[in-house]
Write a protein that holds these residues in place. Structure first.
Motif: not given
Length: 942
Positions: A141-165
């Motif tokens: 499982x890898x975790x990524x945040x939506x592109x362009x919103x990686x400043x400040x706090x990483x997971x506060x009011x952000x869209x997050x993707x959990x990818x399983x492979x």
């Protein structure tokens, strides 16, 4: 000892003169046929489906495919991963035997495997099977945040993707859980589950839109292949919190790090952020870390570092959140090598000599690491020399390579003659200085190159050691560079140029490809920087003649001519070639070549004394090339698919059906008989007999002869020799070995067991049943046995005959089971050229089921490597009267198999069930008992 000899002789004579039965069949000319059978650890085998067979196996299991072939002569068998091309061979080469065996098969070894059989009759037979290797790796499982919103706090009011492979075959399915809750599309407005088209369904992504407090939880991804091949699901858990953040690291070292060889270097990397806690690893620009390196946590230690271990080292931190963090540093190991010099005469005058009043430049070059630490100093006659108007010292010259210093002597005077020393050092210290001495005097003259008399051309023999030599004069003497002059080819060591300090090029084990011109030329290094001088040396390598054919078997009948031809392909020297023909050590003919490149020798009429090995030696100054011809008759060829042993229903002997063909009957005189010799292995006594042949043998004709009365478990050596009216041909030998763990059923004989001997035909009692079958005859049975049940004699009515029965008296209980298991039978085609798929066998036996408490008699089929059959192939229950009756049932096994006779005790003691005369033969059952003879019976008909 004498008694044993007499006994052995009597046995062998009995075998050949009273017990052998001869059977020379009518001509049978079968082309090859092939069938692929499997064992090993198959998950599933899809049989012929759209002309394709698919063998499914789990990674790490053992693959075993066997190619069953028939045909005469014996076909050659070859396994490949293509239909015969050599371009896609596996395991370094094709497999030339019946069984393809791959232990711990890996995913890359899947594919289509072909078995090809050919014997020169008709077209080759080819069958294929596709091997599909199934596997499932642990998911990641890898975790990524939506592109362009990686400043400040990483997971506060952000869209997050959990990818399983997870890597798998067959394609994997994914499911997501939050805690114990199953997540599905539409079950939660804040969750989307989808498979992007660009991943072709291999990656499952969980999208958490605009994170909410309840989204901080444990997420588990389950990867599944639906238990295919018994592969269980794999899962991984990721804990998402408001502290989850991608990794960050810091290197506590300088960049670059400059060290001396032999030092111990430690690189320290620490994490400065990241949740979950990142894992640290080290990688090198050379793809792998040095063998002696030590990694402990974030510290990489390189003890006693060498120049080869210099390079870029990177610390990588990963926690499957965002992108991995990477920091790098370069390790530079100090080194100096290749100190060289060159002298440049006055560049303003076209003169290669040093003259008083002219200008002279002395250049000095050193390779150093790091180059910026390199320093130079100059000495004259051991004393330090400083730059002046007439002695100009430059540390680097933009027109020359780095690491070069020049000393320009302007208006050369007599007092300037002397020894000039260039001293190179590294500022960091720890590396020894390099000193280069250059003498400038009135005797300093440019070089000249010559080849010594008699050293060109050089004539040597292949395999010798040769020295090519160029004499160089001048002072100082420069380095000599050797290269090929006549073609763009590498030198014997693989390089384009070879340096020599004494002008000699030494070649060990010279080959014919090294013939040609070699150039020696002066280098500017360690000498004058003038136009190179050069010379050429010719090398001629003599080698013995290359001839064809190197080896050839020639088969010819007696009284017929044999012509042998030996041809020269190439030789050096090619003139003055002579030849010698011999039979064994006897010289037959000798001579010299004229205009031709071949010689022929003919035996006008071949006789028995003319059989043997003929050689033709073609000789030049370097040696001889040899053609070899083996002239003889074709031996017979045994058919190695002969099924063995031939069951005879006798405990101490076995039989064997010999089958053979004459490899090429048209190449020998007509065969009138075969001499058959047989002896026990490791016993000297051999008994022979003659098998006459009627008519003319045709190519591929199958000949058979039955051997009987062979003593168990002895092995025998059988020798066959063809006999013509002119004498004997070549013999061939095979070993017959008794095998007690399997019986093969042939149309020439059926398996038949009447239980007359104590070994009971290798039947065994099942170890997992409740009680055993008992062997008895009415004559020896206890008179107090239970009345009103069981037989009064064997199937033939004899009170002395034996049979097997289940004793149901106490302590036996209702429902208890006794099983009698046959030996293994190998699945075999009905004949060598007609295969049924799958083959059919008729299993028959006589049964006696008399008594008011009779239970059930079942017949079952067990196949090797397969689970037990769900139900019996034949079954009968209840009292059938005081009579022996026969049962027959057709079975269709696909692998080696056993038949099982299962007796189940009824409700009381009057329930004895007996069996006798068990048979097994090829083909569907014929003459089946009438249905009216049985009650409550299943599976009578095929």
């Amino acid at each position: 000892i004498e008694i044993n000899k007499i006994s052995l002789l009597s046995i062998l004579h009995a075998v050949f003169y009273s017990k052998y039965s001869q059977n020379v069949n009518s001509p049978v000319i079968p082309p090859p046929t092939v069938r692929i059978v499997h064992s090993g650890h198959a998950c599933n085998v899809e049989e012929e489906r759209h002309a394709e067979r698919v063998y499914t196996i789990r990674e790490g299991e053992t693959l075993e495919l066997t190619c069953l072939v028939t045909g005469h002569p014996r076909p050659q068998i070859r396994w490949t991963k293509t239909a015969g091309s050599v371009s896609d061979r596996f395991q370094d080469s094709s497999v030339f035997n019946e069984t393809l065996h791959i232990t711990k098969i890996q995913r890359h070894q899947g594919g289509r495997y072909y078995c090809k059989a050919e014997n020169g009759l008709g077209s080759p037979a080819i069958k294929s099977i596709r091997v599909d290797v199934y596997f499932l790796d642990d998911p990641v499982v890898t975790v990524h945040q939506s592109v362009g919103e990686a400043k400040e706090q990483f997971y506060y009011e952000r869209t997050v993707f959990l990818r399983c492979m997870a890597n798998s075959n067959p394609p994997v399915r994914y499911s997501w859980h939050r805690g114990r809750d199953v997540l599905s599309q539409g079950s939660d407005k804040g969750v989307e589950i989808y498979e992007p088209f660009f991943t072709q369904g291999e990656t499952k992504i969980l999208k958490l839109k605009n994170l909410r407090p309840q989204d901080y939880a444990n997420y588990s991804c389950i990867a599944s292949v639906r238990n295919v091949c018994g592969i269980s699901d794999r899962n991984i858990v990721f804990k998402l919190t408001n502290k989850t953040v991608s990794p960050s690291i810091k290197l506590l070292v300088e960049d670059p790090i400059v060290v001396n060889p032999g030092q111990t270097v430690s690189l320290v990397c620490i994490t400065t952020g990241g949740e979950p806690k990142p894992t640290l690893s080290w990688v090198s620009s050379s793809d792998s870390l040095p063998e002696k390196s030590v990694v402990k946590g974030g510290t990489l230690t390189l003890p006693a570092i060498t120049s080869d271990e210099a390079g870029v080292y990177s610390c990588v931190a990963t926690n499957n959140v965002g992108n991995p963090a990477k920091k790098s540093t370069t390790i530079v190991v100090r080194a100096m090598k290749k100190g060289r010099f060159w002298i440049t005469p006055d560049p303003y005058h076209n003169d290669d000599n040093i003259q008083i009043g002219r200008e002279v430049k002395i250049s000095c070059q050193v390779e150093a690491t790091p180059p910026e630490e390199l320093t130079f100093g100059w000495l004259k006659n051991g004393r330090a020399l400083r730059s002046s108007e007439r002695m100009v010292i430059t540390q680097t010259d933009p027109d020359t390579s780095p690491g070069t210093t020049n000393l320009d002597i302007i208006d050369l005077k007599f007092t300037d003659f002397g020894t000039y020393t260039c001293v190179a050092a590294l500022k960091g210290g720890g590396i020894p200085e390099i000193s280069i001495d250059v003498n400038i005097s009135s005797t300093t003259v440019p070089p000249n190159l010559t080849v010594p008399r008699g050293k060109s051309p050089l004539v040597v023999r292949e395999g010798d050691t040769v020295e090519l030599e160029c004499l160089v004069s001048g002072k100082p003497k420069p380095i000599i560079l050797w290269s090929r002059a006549d073609k763009e080819a590498p030198m014997p060591d693989g390089t384009l140029q070879v340096e020599s300090y004494d002008g000699v090029l030494r070649i060990v084990n010279v080959s014919r490809e090294m013939t040609g011109s070699y150039r020696c030329q002066t280098s500017q290094f360690n000498g004058f920087n003038v136009k190179p001088r050069e010379a050429v040396v010719e090398l001629i390598v003599q080698y013995p003649p290359t001839v064809e054919p190197v080896s050839l078997e020639m088969r010819q009948g007696l009284g017929r001519p044999v012509a042998m031809n030996c041809r020269v392909l190439r030789a050096h020297p090619s003139r003055v070639l002579r030849y010698e023909w011999r039979l064994g050590n006897r010289l037959l003919h000798a001579g010299h070549f004229d205009q031709s490149d071949e010689t022929e020798y003919t035996v006008k009429s071949l006789n028995r004394e003319g059989w043997g090995e003929y050689t033709c030696d073609i000789i030049n100054e370097a040696g001889a090339g040899r053609c070899t011809f083996l002239v003889t008759a074709y031996p017979p060829e045994f058919y190695y698919d002969t099924y063995s042993p031939l069951w005879q229903n006798r405990p101490r002997v076995y039989g064997f059906k010999l089958q053979w063909t004459q490899m090429n009957p048209n190449a020998v005189d007509r065969i009138v008989a075969y001499r058959l010799g047989i002896r026990q292995v490791e016993v000297c006594v051999c008994v022979c007999q003659e098998i006459t042949v009627e008519g003319t043998i045709t190519k591929g004709e199958l000949i058979t002869h039955n051997l009987t009365e062979l003593i168990k478990p002895e092995a025998y050596e059988v020798r066959l020799t063809p006999i013509t009216r002119f004498g004997e041909g070549d013999s061939t030998i095979r070993i017959i070995t008794y095998s007690g763990d399997g019986f093969l059923i042939r149309s020439s004989g059926e398996f038949h067991c009447s239980f007359e001997e104590e070994p009971i035909c290798m039947f065994t009692q099942d170890k997992n049943d409740d009680f055993d079958w008992t062997r008895h005859s009415a004559a020896t049975r206890d008179t107090k046995y239970t009345p009103n049940t069981g037989p009064s004699g064997d199937r033939s009515g004899s009170k002395q005959g034996f049979y097997m029965y289940i004793e149901t008296s106490r302590p036996r209980k209702e429902g208890e089971v006794a099983r009698l298991v046959s030996p293994f039978f190998n699945v075999a085609p009905k004949n060598p050229y007609g295969i049924t798929n799958p083959p059919a066998y008729c299993f028959g036996f006589f049964f006696h089921m008399y008594g008011k408490h009779i239970g059930t008699l079942n017949a079952l089929l067990r196949q090797k490597g397969q689970a037990a059959t769900e139900g019996p192939t034949w079954s009968l229950s209840g009292n059938q009267g005081d009579h022996w009756k026969q049962a027959k049932v057709s079975i269709h096994p696909t692998a080696s198999f056993q038949v099982v006779l299962e007796g189940i005790r009824g409700p009381g003691i009057e329930g004895d069930i007996a069996i006798d005369d068990v048979t097994l033969e090829e083909g569907e059952c014929r003459d089946l008992p009438a249905v009216s003879e049985y009650r409550n019976m299943r599976g009578v008909y095929p």
